[in-house]
Design a protein around this motif. Structure first.
Motif, mmCIF file in Angstrom:
data_model
loop_
_atom_site.group_PDB
_atom_site.id
_atom_site.type_symbol
_atom_site.label_atom_id
_atom_site.label_comp_id
_atom_site.label_asym_id
_atom_site.label_seq_id
_atom_site.Cartn_x
_atom_site.Cartn_y
_atom_site.Cartn_z
ATOM 1 N N GLN A 99 0.825 -1.214 0.000
ATOM 2 C CA GLN A 99 0.000 0.000 0.000
ATOM 3 C C GLN A 99 0.858 1.262 0.000
ATOM 4 O O GLN A 99 0.413 2.334 0.416
ATOM 5 C CB GLN A 99 -0.965 0.002 1.185
ATOM 6 C CG GLN A 99 -2.060 -1.037 1.099
ATOM 7 C CD GLN A 99 -3.003 -0.800 -0.088
ATOM 8 O OE1 GLN A 99 -3.746 0.177 -0.120
ATOM 9 N NE2 GLN A 99 -2.952 -1.681 -1.080
ATOM 10 N N GLU A 100 2.108 1.129 -0.464
ATOM 11 C CA GLU A 100 3.022 2.270 -0.534
ATOM 12 C C GLU A 100 3.589 2.393 -1.948
ATOM 13 O O GLU A 100 3.421 1.498 -2.776
ATOM 14 C CB GLU A 100 4.149 2.110 0.485
ATOM 15 C CG GLU A 100 3.687 1.975 1.934
ATOM 16 C CD GLU A 100 2.975 3.201 2.480
ATOM 17 O OE1 GLU A 100 2.961 4.253 1.794
ATOM 18 O OE2 GLU A 100 2.419 3.138 3.583
ATOM 19 N N VAL A 118 4.929 2.929 -9.413
ATOM 20 C CA VAL A 118 3.485 2.871 -9.166
ATOM 21 C C VAL A 118 3.258 3.559 -7.831
ATOM 22 O O VAL A 118 3.857 3.180 -6.822
ATOM 23 C CB VAL A 118 2.956 1.420 -9.106
ATOM 24 C CG1 VAL A 118 1.454 1.431 -8.836
ATOM 25 C CG2 VAL A 118 3.255 0.677 -10.407
ATOM 26 N N ASP A 119 2.427 4.592 -7.832
ATOM 27 C CA ASP A 119 2.203 5.359 -6.615
ATOM 28 C C ASP A 119 1.306 4.619 -5.632
ATOM 29 O O ASP A 119 0.445 3.820 -6.018
ATOM 30 C CB ASP A 119 1.559 6.713 -6.940
ATOM 31 C CG ASP A 119 2.553 7.703 -7.510
ATOM 32 O OD1 ASP A 119 3.767 7.489 -7.335
ATOM 33 O OD2 ASP A 119 2.119 8.685 -8.136
ATOM 34 N N SER A 120 1.483 4.933 -4.373
ATOM 35 C CA SER A 120 0.625 4.413 -3.316
ATOM 36 C C SER A 120 -0.810 4.884 -3.544
ATOM 37 O O SER A 120 -1.037 6.018 -3.992
ATOM 38 C CB SER A 120 1.124 4.916 -1.961
ATOM 39 O OG SER A 120 0.145 4.727 -0.961
ATOM 40 N N SER A 217 17.480 -1.203 -8.914
ATOM 41 C CA SER A 217 17.077 -1.353 -7.515
ATOM 42 C C SER A 217 15.564 -1.257 -7.440
ATOM 43 O O SER A 217 14.944 -0.451 -8.154
ATOM 44 C CB SER A 217 17.712 -0.261 -6.645
ATOM 45 O OG SER A 217 17.355 1.033 -7.086
ATOM 46 N N LEU A 218 14.972 -2.091 -6.617
ATOM 47 C CA LEU A 218 13.528 -2.080 -6.400
ATOM 48 C C LEU A 218 13.290 -1.500 -5.014
ATOM 49 O O LEU A 218 13.864 -1.982 -4.027
ATOM 50 C CB LEU A 218 12.974 -3.503 -6.502
ATOM 51 C CG LEU A 218 11.453 -3.656 -6.492
ATOM 52 C CD1 LEU A 218 10.822 -2.915 -7.664
ATOM 53 C CD2 LEU A 218 11.074 -5.137 -6.541
ATOM 54 N N VAL A 219 12.456 -0.466 -4.924
ATOM 55 C CA VAL A 219 12.357 0.313 -3.685
ATOM 56 C C VAL A 219 10.902 0.574 -3.304
ATOM 57 O O VAL A 219 10.072 0.898 -4.165
ATOM 58 C CB VAL A 219 13.094 1.664 -3.843
ATOM 59 C CG1 VAL A 219 12.939 2.517 -2.588
ATOM 60 C CG2 VAL A 219 14.576 1.418 -4.139
ATOM 61 N N ILE A 220 10.606 0.437 -2.002
ATOM 62 C CA ILE A 220 9.326 0.852 -1.428
ATOM 63 C C ILE A 220 9.584 2.134 -0.649
ATOM 64 O O ILE A 220 10.475 2.172 0.203
ATOM 65 C CB ILE A 220 8.740 -0.214 -0.485
ATOM 66 C CG1 ILE A 220 8.533 -1.546 -1.212
ATOM 67 C CG2 ILE A 220 7.414 0.269 0.102
ATOM 68 C CD1 ILE A 220 8.064 -2.669 -0.288
#
Length: 270
Positions: A99-100, A118-120, A217-220
Motif C-alpha cells: 500500500q506504498e 506505481v504510486d501508493s 534497484s527495487l524500492v518501497i
C-alpha cells in the motif's frame, strides 16, 4: 523546418542517424541529397558524430557507417524495454501488498534514475516519477545500486568531489558511505531514513540481470509515520522477495547456497 523548442543542429543530427536505417553507409554528398542539406553541413554533422563515437569513417572510401557504440545503445534500449514489461506487474503487486509507492531505479552514469513507478493508493504518499534522478550516496534507489558496483566505480565516485548532502542524515562522508555500502551487501537490502526528503523512509533491494550485474534497484517508499521501525522487517521481506522474482525473470541464476537472492534472516533495528 524545425518545430518550436527544438534545436536545429540536434534535429539534423537525428536525421543523419535515422538515415542509416535506409543504408549501411553514406558518402557526404549522397547523404546531403537524401536529407536536402548542403554538403558542408552534412560533413560537419558526420564528423561530429564520428568524434562522439556514434559513427566511424572508412579511411579508404571516406564513407560513414554506424559505430559499434550504436549497437550497444540499441541493445540497452531493447533490454530496458523488456525490463519494463517484466517489472510493471511486479511493481503493481508490490504496491498492493505494501500500500506504498514502489519504484524501479536504474544506474545511469554516476546517478540513479527512476525507470518505472506505481504510486501508493493512499492520499498521503511519497511520489516518484519516471525520469527522476537520484544521487548514488543517498536514498535506497542509489545506495542499493552503488553497493553492488565494482570497487573502482565506487572509488571513482568518491574521488570525483564532495558528495551531495540533502539533510543532516545524508551519507556525505566517504567513510560512512563505505560502511553503509558494506552493510547493504551483507544484508542484501538497503534502508533510508530522511536521507533526501525529511519524513520519508524507504527500503530497497538489488535486481540482478542475466550477467549477474546489479543495474537496478527495487524500492518501497513511504512516509515515516507509516513505515515505522516495527513495520520495516515486513517491508524488507516484501521488497527482497519481489527483487528476487524480478532477477529470476531477467535470467539471473543465483549461486547455490547464497548469492544475490538470499539475505540475512536477521533484520537489524533501524
Amino acid at each position: 523546418m524545425a518545430i518550436p523548442g527544438e534545436i536545429q543542429s540536434v534535429q539534423r543530427a537525428v536525421s543523419v542517424l535515422r538515415a542509416f536505417a535506409l543504408a549501411d553507409e553514406w558518402s557526404t554528398s549522397s547523404l546531403g541529397r537524401e536529407l536536402g542539406l548542403h554538403k558542408s553541413v552534412v560533413h560537419r554533422l558526420l564528423v561530429t558524430l564520428a568524434k562522439g563515437g556514434l559513427l566511424r569513417q572508412d579511411e579508404r572510401t571516406g564513407r560513414f557507417r554506424l559505430a559499434p557504440a550504436m549497437v550497444s545503445l540499441g541493445r540497452r534500449a531493447e533490454h530496458s524495454h523488456d525490463v519494463l514489461g517484466i517489472a510493471r506487474p511486479l511493481l503493481q503487486q508490490l504496491v498492493e501488498a505494501s500500500q506504498e509507492t514502489v519504484s524501479l531505479g536504474v544506474l545511469q552514469d554516476d546517478h540513479g534514475v527512476c525507470l518505472a513507478n506505481v504510486d501508493s493508493p493512499q492520499s498521503m504518499r511519497f511520489t516518484i516519477s519516471p525520469g527522476d534522478s537520484f544521487p548514488l550516496n543517498a536514498g535506497c534507489v542509489g545506495k542499493v545500486i552503488l553497493a553492488f558496483q565494482p570497487p573502482p566505480f565506487v572509488e571513482a565516485l568518491l574521488a570525483a568531489g564532495p558528495l551531495a548532502r540533502f539533510t543532516d542524515r545524508t551519507l556525505a562522508e566517504p567513510a560512512a558511505l563505505r560502511e553503509e555500502l558494506a552493510r547493504i551487501r551483507a544484508q542484501g537490502y538497503g534502508f533510508s531514513d530522511a536521507e533526501i526528503t525529511p519524513g520519508a523512509r524507504s527500503v530497497g533491494a538489488p535486481v540482478y540481470d542475466a550477467d549477474g550485474e546489479v543495474r537496478y534497484s527495487l524500492v518501497i517508499s513511504a512516509p515515516s509515520l507509516r513505515l515505522t521501525d516495527e513495520r520495516v522487517p515486513a517491508f524488507v521481506d516484501l521488497v527482497c522477495e519481489a527483487a528476487a522474482t524480478l532477477s529470476r525473470e531477467l535470467g539471473h541464476l543465483p549461486a547455490t547456497g547464497g548469492g544475490p537472492l538470499s539475505r540475512s534472516s536477521d533484520v537489524p533495528a533501524v
